[in-house]
Write a protein that holds these residues in place. Structure first.
Motif, PDB file in Angstrom:
ATOM      1  N   ILE A   5       0.969  -1.260   0.004  1.00  0.00           N
ATOM      2  CA  ILE A   5       0.062  -0.021   0.011  1.00  0.00           C
ATOM      3  C   ILE A   5       1.055   1.261   0.102  1.00  0.00           C
ATOM      4  CG2 ILE A   5      -1.882   1.272   1.111  1.00  0.00           C
ATOM      5  CD1 ILE A   5      -2.776  -1.340   2.321  1.00  0.00           C
ATOM      6  N   THR A   6       0.652   2.104  -0.856  1.00  0.00           N
ATOM      7  CA  THR A   6       1.469   3.217  -1.109  1.00  0.00           C
ATOM      8  C   THR A   6       0.927   4.434  -0.207  1.00  0.00           C
ATOM      9  OG1 THR A   6       0.252   4.101  -3.050  1.00  0.00           O
ATOM     10  CG2 THR A   6       2.064   2.740  -3.535  1.00  0.00           C
ATOM     11  N   TYR A  59      -2.853   2.232   6.189  1.00  0.00           N
ATOM     12  CA  TYR A  59      -2.974   0.846   6.198  1.00  0.00           C
ATOM     13  C   TYR A  59      -1.571   0.297   5.567  1.00  0.00           C
ATOM     14  CZ  TYR A  59      -7.850   0.792   7.392  1.00  0.00           C
ATOM     15  OH  TYR A  59      -8.917   0.768   8.040  1.00  0.00           O
ATOM     16  N   PHE A  60      -1.384  -0.940   5.948  1.00  0.00           N
ATOM     17  CA  PHE A  60      -0.054  -1.728   5.450  1.00  0.00           C
ATOM     18  C   PHE A  60      -0.549  -3.329   5.358  1.00  0.00           C
ATOM     19  CE2 PHE A  60       0.161  -1.799  10.090  1.00  0.00           C
ATOM     20  CZ  PHE A  60       0.477  -2.972  10.384  1.00  0.00           C
ATOM     21  N   CYS A  78      -7.670  -6.365  -2.893  1.00  0.00           N
ATOM     22  CA  CYS A  78      -7.385  -5.141  -2.697  1.00  0.00           C
ATOM     23  C   CYS A  78      -7.115  -4.331  -3.802  1.00  0.00           C
ATOM     24  CB  CYS A  78      -5.901  -5.136  -1.511  1.00  0.00           C
ATOM     25  SG  CYS A  78      -4.526  -5.886  -2.379  1.00  0.00           S
ATOM     26  N   ILE A  79      -6.405  -4.624  -4.757  1.00  0.00           N
ATOM     27  CA  ILE A  79      -6.436  -3.909  -5.962  1.00  0.00           C
ATOM     28  C   ILE A  79      -7.363  -3.573  -6.779  1.00  0.00           C
ATOM     29  CG2 ILE A  79      -5.423  -3.979  -8.311  1.00  0.00           C
ATOM     30  CD1 ILE A  79      -2.708  -5.538  -7.354  1.00  0.00           C
ATOM     31  N   MET A  80      -8.393  -4.485  -6.559  1.00  0.00           N
ATOM     32  CA  MET A  80      -9.651  -4.551  -7.290  1.00  0.00           C
ATOM     33  C   MET A  80     -10.500  -3.433  -6.582  1.00  0.00           C
ATOM     34  SD  MET A  80      -9.550  -6.510  -9.733  1.00  0.00           S
ATOM     35  CE  MET A  80     -11.411  -6.416 -10.367  1.00  0.00           C
ATOM     36  N   ILE A  81     -10.451  -3.480  -5.073  1.00  0.00           N
ATOM     37  CA  ILE A  81     -11.550  -2.716  -4.520  1.00  0.00           C
ATOM     38  C   ILE A  81     -10.800  -1.394  -4.113  1.00  0.00           C
ATOM     39  CG2 ILE A  81     -10.765  -3.262  -2.083  1.00  0.00           C
ATOM     40  CD1 ILE A  81     -14.295  -3.102  -3.143  1.00  0.00           C
ATOM     41  N   CYS A  82      -9.611  -0.991  -4.035  1.00  0.00           N
ATOM     42  CA  CYS A  82      -9.165   0.141  -3.745  1.00  0.00           C
ATOM     43  C   CYS A  82      -9.506   1.390  -4.446  1.00  0.00           C
ATOM     44  CB  CYS A  82      -7.549   0.207  -3.792  1.00  0.00           C
ATOM     45  SG  CYS A  82      -6.746   1.856  -3.327  1.00  0.00           S
ATOM     46  N   GLN A  85      -6.265   3.231  -6.171  1.00  0.00           N
ATOM     47  CA  GLN A  85      -5.416   2.458  -6.737  1.00  0.00           C
ATOM     48  C   GLN A  85      -4.059   2.755  -5.996  1.00  0.00           C
ATOM     49  OE1 GLN A  85      -7.104   4.684  -9.065  1.00  0.00           O
ATOM     50  NE2 GLN A  85      -8.652   3.161  -8.896  1.00  0.00           N
ATOM     51  N   CYS A  86      -3.894   2.443  -4.541  1.00  0.00           N
ATOM     52  CA  CYS A  86      -2.678   2.591  -4.014  1.00  0.00           C
ATOM     53  C   CYS A  86      -2.241   1.333  -3.575  1.00  0.00           C
ATOM     54  CB  CYS A  86      -2.818   3.530  -2.644  1.00  0.00           C
ATOM     55  SG  CYS A  86      -3.982   2.927  -1.417  1.00  0.00           S
TER      56      CYS A  86
END
Length: 111
Positions: A5-6, A59-60, A78-82, A85-86
């Motif tokens: 997570i960025t 978040y991490f 997580c990629i799909m829901i963010c 796009q972090c």
């Protein structure tokens, strides 16, 4: 590879409940390998010890618990829901699909 997570994270929390490994934690929260896994049943002592948060303000993701959802879904949830796009692939923690599946089995299969 694991996902990370960025700093662009807006702390919306959408990713946390989507993770089948409970590898995502709110900033500042302690974490355990046994959270959301069957490691406690395997009597791996380190798995129940709380660890220090990896980040304080956002978040991490714990790389040792992240399987990119292999064995659960076709894509990392997580990629799909963010919404911002972090959640992105962590190039420093590369693992092929076979290793990710082995990690999933280790985390979730009972002895």
């Amino acid at each position: 590879m694991s996902i990370k997570i960025t700093e662009e994270c807006i702390n919306c929390g959408a990713c946390e409940p989507e993770c089948p490994n409970q590898a995502i934690y709110e900033g500042g929260k302690k974490w355990r390998m046994s959270d959301g896994t069957s490691l406690e049943n395997k009597k791996i002592l380190d798995s129940t010890i709380f660890q220090k948060p990896k980040k304080k303000d956002i978040y991490f993701i714990i790389p040792e618990k992240c399987t990119e959802c292999v064995g659960f879904y076709n894509q990392p949830q997580c990629i799909m829901i963010c919404p911002v796009q972090c959640c992105i692939p962590d190039q420093e923690n590369y693992e092929n699909k076979e290793k990710l599946l082995q990690k999933k089995i280790f985390l979730h299969e009972s002895d």
